[in-house]
Design a protein around this motif. Structure first.
Motif, short mmCIF file in Angstrom:
data_model
loop_
_atom_site.label_atom_id
_atom_site.label_comp_id
_atom_site.label_asym_id
_atom_site.label_seq_id
_atom_site.Cartn_x
_atom_site.Cartn_y
_atom_site.Cartn_z
N ARG A 37 0.54 -1.32 0.15
CA ARG A 37 0.49 0.38 0.05
C ARG A 37 0.90 0.89 -0.64
O ARG A 37 0.13 2.41 -0.79
N LEU A 38 2.02 1.41 0.70
CA LEU A 38 2.55 2.34 0.65
C LEU A 38 3.46 1.99 -0.57
O LEU A 38 3.91 3.94 -0.70
N ALA A 46 -4.66 5.26 9.68
CA ALA A 46 -6.17 5.16 9.72
C ALA A 46 -6.16 5.11 8.55
O ALA A 46 -7.21 4.07 8.18
N GLU A 47 -5.77 5.76 7.49
CA GLU A 47 -5.87 5.13 6.12
C GLU A 47 -5.61 3.63 5.68
O GLU A 47 -6.06 3.08 5.10
N LEU A 48 -4.85 3.91 6.17
CA LEU A 48 -3.88 1.98 6.24
C LEU A 48 -5.25 0.95 6.73
O LEU A 48 -5.66 -0.24 6.07
N ASP A 51 -8.10 1.46 4.22
CA ASP A 51 -7.79 0.96 3.21
C ASP A 51 -7.39 -1.39 3.12
O ASP A 51 -7.28 -2.06 2.00
N LEU A 52 -6.94 -1.62 3.99
CA LEU A 52 -6.23 -3.16 4.10
C LEU A 52 -7.36 -3.57 4.57
O LEU A 52 -7.59 -4.94 5.13
N GLY A 53 -8.67 -3.10 5.88
CA GLY A 53 -9.31 -3.80 5.97
C GLY A 53 -8.96 -4.41 7.27
O GLY A 53 -9.06 -5.72 7.71
N LEU A 54 -7.98 -3.92 7.89
CA LEU A 54 -7.17 -4.14 9.44
C LEU A 54 -7.12 -3.58 10.74
O LEU A 54 -7.71 -2.06 10.50
N HIS A 62 2.40 -3.18 12.75
CA HIS A 62 2.91 -3.82 11.78
C HIS A 62 3.90 -2.48 11.78
O HIS A 62 5.04 -2.81 10.68
N VAL A 63 3.02 -1.53 11.51
CA VAL A 63 4.28 -0.10 10.95
C VAL A 63 5.56 -0.70 11.79
O VAL A 63 6.26 0.25 11.90
#
Length: 123
Positions: A37-38, A46-48, A51-54, A62-63
């Motif tokens: 994604r990045l 919040a966007e991740l 976008d990823l549904g996590l 994980h980040v």
């Protein structure tokens, strides 16, 4: 086995450790999804999450792992942190991986140790 052969074997294992750590850092589906994604552009947690549904806690964890590995950077803007890939070489590696996966077909996915059922992860 001679002493020289044993020392060479130990040295080659030690030389491989950073590469093993790199591939383990990308070996988790959530971390790989974040990196992919990045690759499209920077994003906040919040966007991740959206976008990823996590879950937010999963993304944050994980980040953090990817930051610790030197693969992701964070940029502060006010109170918000925008994450991006730290190294453009990571894009080249992802492209090479896609080429390799296309060439091997389903052989990697069917691997009894590391395939779809043999999930090996770090962090």
């Amino acid at each position: 086995m001679s002493i020289i052969e044993r020392e060479a074997q130990v040295a080659s294992r030690a030389d491989a450790e950073p590469a093993v750590a790199l591939f383990r850092s990308l070996g988790d589906p959530a971390r790989l999804a974040i990196v992919r994604r990045l690759a499209v552009g920077e994003a906040r947690v919040a966007e991740l999450t959206r976008d990823l549904g996590l879950a937010q806690s999963t993304v944050s964890s994980h980040v953090g792992c990817l930051k610790d590995c030197g693969l992701v950077d964070g940029r502060m803007e006010g109170r918000r942190v925008y994450y991006s890939l730290a190294r453009p070489e990571l894009l080249d590696m992802l492209a090479a991986a896609e080429t390799l996966l296309a060439a091997t077909g389903s052989a990697v996915a069917l691997c009894p140790t590391y395939g779809m059922d043999g999930q090996d992860s770090a962090c």
